[in-house]
Motif scaffolding. Structure first.
Motif, PDB file in Angstrom:
ATOM      1  N   GLU A  20       0.797  -1.228   0.000  1.00  0.00           N
ATOM      2  CA  GLU A  20       0.000   0.000   0.000  1.00  0.00           C
ATOM      3  C   GLU A  20       0.830   1.278   0.000  1.00  0.00           C
ATOM      4  OE1 GLU A  20      -3.097   0.044   2.914  1.00  0.00           O
ATOM      5  OE2 GLU A  20      -3.518  -2.094   2.709  1.00  0.00           O
ATOM      6  N   PHE A  21       2.113   1.204   0.350  1.00  0.00           N
ATOM      7  CA  PHE A  21       2.936   2.416   0.423  1.00  0.00           C
ATOM      8  C   PHE A  21       3.509   2.730  -0.954  1.00  0.00           C
ATOM      9  CE2 PHE A  21       6.791   4.859   1.250  1.00  0.00           C
ATOM     10  CZ  PHE A  21       6.347   5.789   2.175  1.00  0.00           C
ATOM     11  N   ASN A  22       3.354   3.985  -1.411  1.00  0.00           N
ATOM     12  CA  ASN A  22       3.769   4.362  -2.759  1.00  0.00           C
ATOM     13  C   ASN A  22       4.991   5.271  -2.813  1.00  0.00           C
ATOM     14  OD1 ASN A  22       1.589   2.968  -4.048  1.00  0.00           O
ATOM     15  ND2 ASN A  22       0.218   4.640  -3.430  1.00  0.00           N
ATOM     16  N   GLY A  23       5.539   5.663  -1.661  1.00  0.00           N
ATOM     17  CA  GLY A  23       6.701   6.548  -1.651  1.00  0.00           C
ATOM     18  C   GLY A  23       7.993   5.808  -1.928  1.00  0.00           C
ATOM     19  N   ASN A  24       9.124   6.560  -1.908  1.00  0.00           N
ATOM     20  CA  ASN A  24      10.424   5.936  -2.119  1.00  0.00           C
ATOM     21  C   ASN A  24      10.969   5.382  -0.796  1.00  0.00           C
ATOM     22  OD1 ASN A  24      11.646   8.118  -0.696  1.00  0.00           O
ATOM     23  ND2 ASN A  24      11.780   9.307  -2.597  1.00  0.00           N
ATOM     24  N   TYR A  25      12.174   4.750  -0.884  1.00  0.00           N
ATOM     25  CA  TYR A  25      12.737   4.081   0.292  1.00  0.00           C
ATOM     26  C   TYR A  25      13.041   5.076   1.412  1.00  0.00           C
ATOM     27  CZ  TYR A  25      15.883   1.163   3.113  1.00  0.00           C
ATOM     28  OH  TYR A  25      16.481   0.482   4.141  1.00  0.00           O
ATOM     29  N   SER A  26      13.570   6.244   1.056  1.00  0.00           N
ATOM     30  CA  SER A  26      13.873   7.260   2.060  1.00  0.00           C
ATOM     31  C   SER A  26      12.603   7.712   2.786  1.00  0.00           C
ATOM     32  CB  SER A  26      14.555   8.459   1.396  1.00  0.00           C
ATOM     33  OG  SER A  26      14.797   9.483   2.343  1.00  0.00           O
ATOM     34  N   GLN A  27      11.543   7.912   2.029  1.00  0.00           N
ATOM     35  CA  GLN A  27      10.269   8.295   2.633  1.00  0.00           C
ATOM     36  C   GLN A  27       9.717   7.174   3.510  1.00  0.00           C
ATOM     37  OE1 GLN A  27       8.253   9.138  -1.053  1.00  0.00           O
ATOM     38  NE2 GLN A  27       8.504  11.368  -0.848  1.00  0.00           N
ATOM     39  N   LEU A  28       9.961   5.944   3.096  1.00  0.00           N
ATOM     40  CA  LEU A  28       9.514   4.791   3.876  1.00  0.00           C
ATOM     41  C   LEU A  28      10.184   4.759   5.243  1.00  0.00           C
ATOM     42  CD1 LEU A  28       7.833   2.102   3.751  1.00  0.00           C
ATOM     43  CD2 LEU A  28       9.954   0.990   3.022  1.00  0.00           C
ATOM     44  N   LEU A  29      11.505   4.990   5.272  1.00  0.00           N
ATOM     45  CA  LEU A  29      12.234   4.995   6.547  1.00  0.00           C
ATOM     46  C   LEU A  29      11.793   6.152   7.432  1.00  0.00           C
ATOM     47  CD1 LEU A  29      15.896   4.009   5.548  1.00  0.00           C
ATOM     48  CD2 LEU A  29      14.073   2.555   6.462  1.00  0.00           C
ATOM     49  N   ARG A  30      11.572   7.324   6.824  1.00  0.00           N
ATOM     50  CA  ARG A  30      11.099   8.471   7.605  1.00  0.00           C
ATOM     51  C   ARG A  30       9.704   8.199   8.169  1.00  0.00           C
ATOM     52  NH1 ARG A  30      13.560  11.652   3.456  1.00  0.00           N
ATOM     53  NH2 ARG A  30      11.529  11.988   2.441  1.00  0.00           N
ATOM     54  N   SER A  31       8.889   7.548   7.365  1.00  0.00           N
ATOM     55  CA  SER A  31       7.548   7.200   7.827  1.00  0.00           C
ATOM     56  C   SER A  31       7.610   6.178   8.962  1.00  0.00           C
ATOM     57  CB  SER A  31       6.735   6.632   6.659  1.00  0.00           C
ATOM     58  OG  SER A  31       5.458   6.221   7.088  1.00  0.00           O
ATOM     59  N   THR A  32       8.601   5.287   8.918  1.00  0.00           N
ATOM     60  CA  THR A  32       8.777   4.299   9.986  1.00  0.00           C
ATOM     61  C   THR A  32       9.076   4.991  11.308  1.00  0.00           C
ATOM     62  OG1 THR A  32       9.587   2.637   8.423  1.00  0.00           O
ATOM     63  CG2 THR A  32      10.139   2.313  10.756  1.00  0.00           C
ATOM     64  N   ILE A  33       9.996   5.952  11.271  1.00  0.00           N
ATOM     65  CA  ILE A  33      10.332   6.710  12.482  1.00  0.00           C
ATOM     66  C   ILE A  33       9.119   7.487  12.974  1.00  0.00           C
ATOM     67  CG2 ILE A  33      11.793   8.547  13.405  1.00  0.00           C
ATOM     68  CD1 ILE A  33      13.930   7.670  11.354  1.00  0.00           C
ATOM     69  N   LEU A  34       8.324   7.985  12.025  1.00  0.00           N
ATOM     70  CA  LEU A  34       7.137   8.757  12.379  1.00  0.00           C
ATOM     71  C   LEU A  34       6.142   7.934  13.197  1.00  0.00           C
ATOM     72  CD1 LEU A  34       5.453  11.362  12.063  1.00  0.00           C
ATOM     73  CD2 LEU A  34       4.542  10.408   9.928  1.00  0.00           C
ATOM     74  N   GLN A  35       6.106   6.622  12.956  1.00  0.00           N
ATOM     75  CA  GLN A  35       5.169   5.783  13.706  1.00  0.00           C
ATOM     76  C   GLN A  35       5.455   5.836  15.206  1.00  0.00           C
ATOM     77  OE1 GLN A  35       2.716   4.712  11.732  1.00  0.00           O
ATOM     78  NE2 GLN A  35       3.989   5.528  10.070  1.00  0.00           N
ATOM     79  N   ALA A  36       6.732   5.913  15.561  1.00  0.00           N
ATOM     80  CA  ALA A  36       7.092   6.011  16.978  1.00  0.00           C
ATOM     81  C   ALA A  36       6.612   7.333  17.570  1.00  0.00           C
ATOM     82  CB  ALA A  36       8.602   5.870  17.144  1.00  0.00           C
ATOM     83  N   LYS A  37       6.638   8.382  16.765  1.00  0.00           N
ATOM     84  CA  LYS A  37       6.158   9.687  17.233  1.00  0.00           C
ATOM     85  C   LYS A  37       4.636   9.723  17.319  1.00  0.00           C
ATOM     86  CE  LYS A  37      10.076  12.240  15.242  1.00  0.00           C
ATOM     87  NZ  LYS A  37      10.487  13.290  14.277  1.00  0.00           N
ATOM     88  N   ARG A  38       3.982   8.983  16.432  1.00  0.00           N
ATOM     89  CA  ARG A  38       2.519   9.003  16.369  1.00  0.00           C
ATOM     90  C   ARG A  38       1.865   8.349  17.576  1.00  0.00           C
ATOM     91  NH1 ARG A  38       0.367   6.179  11.148  1.00  0.00           N
ATOM     92  NH2 ARG A  38      -1.635   6.906  11.990  1.00  0.00           N
ATOM     93  N   PHE A  39       2.446   7.254  18.055  1.00  0.00           N
ATOM     94  CA  PHE A  39       1.743   6.414  19.031  1.00  0.00           C
ATOM     95  C   PHE A  39       2.549   6.260  20.325  1.00  0.00           C
ATOM     96  CE2 PHE A  39       0.558   4.705  14.780  1.00  0.00           C
ATOM     97  CZ  PHE A  39      -0.782   5.088  14.788  1.00  0.00           C
ATOM     98  N   SER A  40       2.064   6.878  21.390  1.00  0.00           N
ATOM     99  CA  SER A  40       2.728   6.701  22.693  1.00  0.00           C
ATOM    100  C   SER A  40       2.594   5.258  23.165  1.00  0.00           C
ATOM    101  CB  SER A  40       2.114   7.656  23.724  1.00  0.00           C
ATOM    102  OG  SER A  40       0.731   7.382  23.917  1.00  0.00           O
ATOM    103  N   LEU A  41       1.482   4.612  22.803  1.00  0.00           N
ATOM    104  CA  LEU A  41       1.289   3.204  23.171  1.00  0.00           C
ATOM    105  C   LEU A  41       2.378   2.326  22.560  1.00  0.00           C
ATOM    106  CD1 LEU A  41      -0.436   0.944  24.422  1.00  0.00           C
ATOM    107  CD2 LEU A  41      -1.767   0.907  22.305  1.00  0.00           C
ATOM    108  N   LEU A  42       2.764   2.631  21.330  1.00  0.00           N
ATOM    109  CA  LEU A  42       3.821   1.884  20.663  1.00  0.00           C
ATOM    110  C   LEU A  42       5.152   2.065  21.388  1.00  0.00           C
ATOM    111  CD1 LEU A  42       4.969   0.215  18.325  1.00  0.00           C
ATOM    112  CD2 LEU A  42       5.077   2.322  16.971  1.00  0.00           C
ATOM    113  N   ARG A  43       5.456   3.295  21.793  1.00  0.00           N
ATOM    114  CA  ARG A  43       6.724   3.553  22.493  1.00  0.00           C
ATOM    115  C   ARG A  43       6.783   2.805  23.819  1.00  0.00           C
ATOM    116  NH1 ARG A  43       5.295   8.813  20.834  1.00  0.00           N
ATOM    117  NH2 ARG A  43       4.803   9.457  22.974  1.00  0.00           N
ATOM    118  N   ARG A  44       5.706   2.891  24.575  1.00  0.00           N
ATOM    119  CA  ARG A  44       5.690   2.245  25.893  1.00  0.00           C
ATOM    120  C   ARG A  44       5.766   0.724  25.763  1.00  0.00           C
ATOM    121  NH1 ARG A  44       1.767   0.672  29.913  1.00  0.00           N
ATOM    122  NH2 ARG A  44       0.061   1.028  28.467  1.00  0.00           N
ATOM    123  N   THR A  45       4.996   0.183  24.823  1.00  0.00           N
ATOM    124  CA  THR A  45       4.979  -1.265  24.620  1.00  0.00           C
ATOM    125  C   THR A  45       6.337  -1.776  24.142  1.00  0.00           C
ATOM    126  OG1 THR A  45       2.630  -1.135  24.042  1.00  0.00           O
ATOM    127  CG2 THR A  45       3.795  -3.141  23.420  1.00  0.00           C
TER     128      THR A  45
END
Length: 373
Positions: free
Chosen positions: A175-200
């Motif tokens: 489903e992701f249509n961006g390039n590899y660099s955008q993919l990695l940045r988006s991966t890091i963004l997930q940690a910023k998006r969800f406090s539940l993810l960080r704590r878990t």
């Protein structure tokens, strides 16, 4: 999917009960041989961050199959490597390509949305049995044939599951249509998006650090006085822990309808009880065996609860969310292995158990913390 994931991830753990044999083979001390699992787990962490996010960008079946082919090449290289330095490099690569298991896991979660926790539990059972039976298999093979045969046989097993992957898994459009660099940045963004993810993820990292530290140092503990066990006997302790792994689908069902915080606190408490048992009765083999089973149940309960929890977040970013969680999780394992080896060097088994207790208490405190981290 469960079998394929188990066969791939098992490669991280074959080395743990045979470290003494590897050290003798290359004429190095235990601390240098102890770097092998540290490097393989570090490689796994790197592979999780740089490779597994691709599961959201390219078809997961293609990614899994490619990683399995690379894994076969590395396993064959380990069989023939002549130096400890070469084994270090191969161990790092082995960890990186073993992340095929962590591409399979979010794929399974996406294929069955209604019973996600149960499905994750089934696939994770394969991963856990792979992790735990790896010690049994490697100890037995190393004792009777030699440690290099462990990795040669594994290359054959990965070849079989690669064929099963190619002909058996469905092709699902990414489903992701961006390039590899955008993919990695988006991966890091997930940690910023969800406090539940960080704590878990932090809870998972500390608990997996306990798991890896325990199993690495247990090899040294059981091979010395008063036990003086050989590698095949040490490997048999993995069978005890498989009982905990078989309960994974049960924890998955509970995660579908339970309270994650309550489950995390209960699991950490179980682990603390097991550590206290092995600390109080360190040379009682029955007590140690019970502690192995109890500790593993606590570790697996934590992991299943955590995975089912993070997969309730953004479904379109499962691979990236899984990457954040598992990268932190396995880096915790690498640090736990390193801390365990150093604790063993400084203060033996008692120092190791104090270290295990400290890491578990920290995880327990994080589980109690309701606010964002």
């Amino acid at each position: 999917m469960s079998i394929a994931a188990g066969v791939c991830v098992a490669n991280l753990y074959y080395n743990q009960p045979i470290l003494k044999d590897i050290a003798a083979s290359f004429n190095v001390d235990e601390s240098k041989a102890g770097l092998i699992p540290v490097l393989s787990q570090t490689g796994y962490g790197l592979g999780l961050f740089f490779i597994t996010p691709l599961g959201d960008k390219i078809p997961r079946k293609k990614l899994i199959f490619t990683l399995q082919l690379l894994l076969i090449v590395v396993l064959t290289g380990i069989v023939f490597t002549p130096t400890i330095f070469g084994l270090y490099i191969m161990s790092l690569l082995l960890g990186m390509f073993s992340v095929a298991a962590q591409v399979i896991l979010p794929m399974a979660a996406a294929l069955n949305k209604e019973n996600r926790g149960k499905t994750v539990g089934i696939v994770f059972t394969g991963i856990l049995i792979g992790i735990l039976s790896a010690r049994v298999v490697s100890g037995f093979i190393a004792h009777w044939l030699g440690w290099r045969y462990v990795f040669g046989i594994s290359a054959g097993m990965v070849s079989i599951v690669a064929l099963l992957t190619y002909f058996g898994l469905p092709t699902v459009k990414a489903e992701f249509n961006g390039n590899y660099s955008q993919l990695l940045r988006s991966t890091i963004l997930q940690a910023k998006r969800f406090s539940l993810l960080r704590r878990t993820a932090l809870i998972g990292a500390f608990i997996f650090g306990v798991f890896c530290s325990f199993w690495t140092t247990l090899t040294f503990f059981l091979s010395g006085k008063p036990f003086n066990y050989h590698t095949d006997t040490i490997g048999l302790f993995g069978i005890l822990a498989i009982g905990g792994a078989l309960l994974a689908p049960v924890f998955g069902k509970l995660a579908d309808k339970g309270n994650p915080t309550r489950s995390q606190v209960l699991a950490a408490s179980i682990i603390i009880a097991s550590i206290l048992l092995m600390k109080i009765l360190p040379y009682n083999i029955i007590a140690l065996s019970i502690a192995v089973v109890v500790l593993d149940i606590g570790v697996q309960a934590t992991q299943i609860t955590n995975i089912a929890t993070i997969y309730t977040l953004d479904e379109s970013a499962h691979s990236r969310i899984n990457t954040v969680y598992m990268t932190i999780y396995f880096l915790g394992g690498a640090l736990g292995t390193f801390a365990g080896i150093q604790s063993w060097r400084i203060g033996g088994w008692q120092m190791v158990t104090w270290q295990l207790l400290l890491w578990t208490v920290i995880a327990l405190l994080i589980a109690f913390k309701k606010r964002s981290l």
